[in-house]
Scaffold this motif. Sequence first.
Motif, PDB file in Angstrom:
ATOM      1  N   SER A   1     -37.753  39.985   2.869  1.00  0.00           N
ATOM      2  CA  SER A   1     -38.424  41.212   2.440  1.00  0.00           C
ATOM      3  C   SER A   1     -39.376  40.954   1.285  1.00  0.00           C
ATOM      4  N   ASN A   2     -39.338  39.751   0.740  1.00  0.00           N
ATOM      5  CA  ASN A   2     -40.225  39.402  -0.369  1.00  0.00           C
ATOM      6  C   ASN A   2     -41.545  38.822   0.128  1.00  0.00           C
ATOM      7  N   CYS A   3     -41.467  37.909   1.141  1.00  0.00           N
ATOM      8  CA  CYS A   3     -42.698  37.249   1.599  1.00  0.00           C
ATOM      9  C   CYS A   3     -42.900  37.274   3.100  1.00  0.00           C
ATOM     10  N   GLY A   4     -41.890  37.699   3.858  1.00  0.00           N
ATOM     11  CA  GLY A   4     -42.042  37.811   5.306  1.00  0.00           C
ATOM     12  C   GLY A   4     -41.656  36.579   6.094  1.00  0.00           C
ATOM     13  N   GLU A   5     -41.229  35.507   5.435  1.00  0.00           N
ATOM     14  CA  GLU A   5     -40.844  34.277   6.132  1.00  0.00           C
ATOM     15  C   GLU A   5     -39.502  34.477   6.840  1.00  0.00           C
ATOM     16  N   ARG A   6     -39.308  33.760   7.961  1.00  0.00           N
ATOM     17  CA  ARG A   6     -38.023  33.816   8.654  1.00  0.00           C
ATOM     18  C   ARG A   6     -36.942  33.202   7.774  1.00  0.00           C
ATOM     19  N   LEU A   7     -35.794  33.864   7.710  1.00  0.00           N
ATOM     20  CA  LEU A   7     -34.710  33.432   6.837  1.00  0.00           C
ATOM     21  C   LEU A   7     -33.755  32.483   7.551  1.00  0.00           C
ATOM     22  N   ALA A   8     -33.131  31.614   6.762  1.00  0.00           N
ATOM     23  CA  ALA A   8     -32.099  30.710   7.264  1.00  0.00           C
ATOM     24  C   ALA A   8     -30.735  31.220   6.831  1.00  0.00           C
ATOM     25  N   VAL A   9     -29.715  30.981   7.667  1.00  0.00           N
ATOM     26  CA  VAL A   9     -28.351  31.408   7.365  1.00  0.00           C
ATOM     27  C   VAL A   9     -27.709  30.410   6.415  1.00  0.00           C
ATOM     28  N   GLY A  10     -27.049  30.915   5.370  1.00  0.00           N
ATOM     29  CA  GLY A  10     -26.364  30.058   4.413  1.00  0.00           C
ATOM     30  C   GLY A  10     -24.993  30.599   4.064  1.00  0.00           C
ATOM     31  N   GLU A  11     -24.172  29.809   3.424  1.00  0.00           N
ATOM     32  CA  GLU A  11     -22.853  30.195   2.930  1.00  0.00           C
ATOM     33  C   GLU A  11     -21.994  30.845   4.007  1.00  0.00           C
ATOM     34  N   GLY A  12     -21.963  30.212   5.176  1.00  0.00           N
ATOM     35  CA  GLY A  12     -21.095  30.712   6.241  1.00  0.00           C
ATOM     36  C   GLY A  12     -21.454  32.093   6.732  1.00  0.00           C
ATOM     37  N   GLY A  13     -22.722  32.454   6.618  1.00  0.00           N
ATOM     38  CA  GLY A  13     -23.167  33.765   7.079  1.00  0.00           C
ATOM     39  C   GLY A  13     -23.168  34.829   6.011  1.00  0.00           C
ATOM     40  N   TRP A  14     -22.782  34.479   4.777  1.00  0.00           N
ATOM     41  CA  TRP A  14     -22.712  35.465   3.706  1.00  0.00           C
ATOM     42  C   TRP A  14     -23.946  35.452   2.808  1.00  0.00           C
ATOM     43  N   ARG A  15     -24.959  34.720   3.236  1.00  0.00           N
ATOM     44  CA  ARG A  15     -26.224  34.698   2.516  1.00  0.00           C
ATOM     45  C   ARG A  15     -27.303  34.291   3.493  1.00  0.00           C
TER      46      ARG A  15
ATOM     47  N   ASP B   1     -31.281  32.676   3.245  1.00  0.00           N
ATOM     48  CA  ASP B   1     -32.177  32.026   2.296  1.00  0.00           C
ATOM     49  C   ASP B   1     -33.597  31.956   2.842  1.00  0.00           C
ATOM     50  N   CYS B   2     -34.554  32.179   1.957  1.00  0.00           N
ATOM     51  CA  CYS B   2     -35.960  32.073   2.342  1.00  0.00           C
ATOM     52  C   CYS B   2     -36.473  30.673   2.006  1.00  0.00           C
ATOM     53  N   PRO B   3     -36.915  29.898   3.012  1.00  0.00           N
ATOM     54  CA  PRO B   3     -37.432  28.554   2.742  1.00  0.00           C
ATOM     55  C   PRO B   3     -38.801  28.559   2.088  1.00  0.00           C
ATOM     56  N   ASN B   4     -39.457  29.707   2.058  1.00  0.00           N
ATOM     57  CA  ASN B   4     -40.812  29.781   1.510  1.00  0.00           C
ATOM     58  C   ASN B   4     -40.819  30.151   0.034  1.00  0.00           C
ATOM     59  N   CYS B   5     -40.214  31.295  -0.304  1.00  0.00           N
ATOM     60  CA  CYS B   5     -40.269  31.765  -1.696  1.00  0.00           C
ATOM     61  C   CYS B   5     -38.969  31.525  -2.455  1.00  0.00           C
ATOM     62  N   GLY B   6     -37.933  31.060  -1.755  1.00  0.00           N
ATOM     63  CA  GLY B   6     -36.675  30.764  -2.420  1.00  0.00           C
ATOM     64  C   GLY B   6     -35.774  31.962  -2.648  1.00  0.00           C
ATOM     65  N   ALA B   7     -36.159  33.135  -2.182  1.00  0.00           N
ATOM     66  CA  ALA B   7     -35.327  34.326  -2.373  1.00  0.00           C
ATOM     67  C   ALA B   7     -34.009  34.182  -1.613  1.00  0.00           C
ATOM     68  N   GLN B   8     -32.947  34.695  -2.206  1.00  0.00           N
ATOM     69  CA  GLN B   8     -31.648  34.723  -1.557  1.00  0.00           C
ATOM     70  C   GLN B   8     -31.274  36.176  -1.267  1.00  0.00           C
ATOM     71  N   HIS B   9     -30.788  36.409  -0.061  1.00  0.00           N
ATOM     72  CA  HIS B   9     -30.450  37.759   0.375  1.00  0.00           C
ATOM     73  C   HIS B   9     -28.955  37.821   0.675  1.00  0.00           C
ATOM     74  N   PHE B  10     -28.284  38.859   0.155  1.00  0.00           N
ATOM     75  CA  PHE B  10     -26.839  39.013   0.304  1.00  0.00           C
ATOM     76  C   PHE B  10     -26.529  40.336   0.992  1.00  0.00           C
ATOM     77  N   PRO B  11     -25.435  40.392   1.738  1.00  0.00           N
ATOM     78  CA  PRO B  11     -25.067  41.661   2.393  1.00  0.00           C
ATOM     79  C   PRO B  11     -24.737  42.739   1.368  1.00  0.00           C
ATOM     80  N   ARG B  12     -25.029  43.956   1.735  1.00  0.00           N
ATOM     81  CA  ARG B  12     -24.765  45.104   0.875  1.00  0.00           C
ATOM     82  C   ARG B  12     -23.854  46.093   1.608  1.00  0.00           C
ATOM     83  N   THR B  13     -23.066  46.823   0.849  1.00  0.00           N
ATOM     84  CA  THR B  13     -22.235  47.889   1.391  1.00  0.00           C
ATOM     85  C   THR B  13     -22.671  49.202   0.764  1.00  0.00           C
TER      86      THR B  13
END
Length: 314
Positions: A145-159, A161-173
């Motif tokens: 959502s920061n730069c539009g790059e396709r994200l990679a799955v990390g931390e067993g599916g709990w994160r 990661d953006c390979p372009n801008c380095g942003a990390q995305h976490f699940p929200r409740t």
Amino acid sequence: MATGTLGDWPHLGYTGFDLDRASERRGETPAFLRHPGAKACLMAGDTMVLAKHSALDALFDLEVAAGYGGRTDEACLLGLATGGAPRFALPLHAAALAQLTERDDLLLTDLRSLAVEALIPPDQLGLLATGKAMLAWHARRTFCSNCGERLAVGEGGWRRDCPNCGAQHFPRTDPVVIMLVTDGDDCLLGRSPRFAPGMWSALAGFVEPGETFEAAVRREVKEEAAIETGAVRYLASQPWPFPMSIMIGMQAQALSRDITIDANELEGARWFSREEAALMLARTHPDGLVAPVPMAIAHHLIRAFVEGRDPPAG
């Protein structure tokens, strides 16, 4: 009806998750995928896949799950069972799911039906609820959502990661307050147009940014029914994986009684006596009115009022 005749207190749906979440070991997921005791649940959107053994089983050996089309490259580590065997949620894409529909040894159904009909044990229901919420998050978080790059799955599916801008995305409740407003021997229930015929329930609404749970209760009750409330207290909570919310069960004391409904939210709201609420829980109301099903937190809030005691600790 006497208030002590409702039988054993029912299980609160989706609360039976009993795995060790092992959050500090999620980086070991590649090794966990090779564990000989690994098992996985399979799902495609709202559809859950279960094995028909002597009883329904939501867990498959990982090799079997992958053979059915479960995507191990998109696996979400749910946790570790007793003895350390990992448990995963694997997504099924539509084409793979279509190939399973004719199998007599499998049941394809939705999570709500499994909960309402108590078709599987609470621990498996809790596992499926967690998996459904997580995979729903992944389905909506493909791109950064920061730069539009396709994200990679990390931390067993709990994160992710953006390979372009380095942003990390976490699940929200998303927190949702659900509240039973009471005034002496009366409680306030509302009816949504989407409810089944005859069903009345507690009022509910999403918590807004910068808002306490107590403030959200008072705001929602005033918005939906024009009732002023004072003291608010917490009773219980329930994961609600539709797609990923937490229901925060509260009781609120009414300071007024005149109701004006928000017609955009409700088609009705009214006061019910304790006796009438008991009949609705037992589904013996003379007018055919009913409370929500026992697995729903609204049922537990109403029963707590009827019996004058808090729900069992979750």
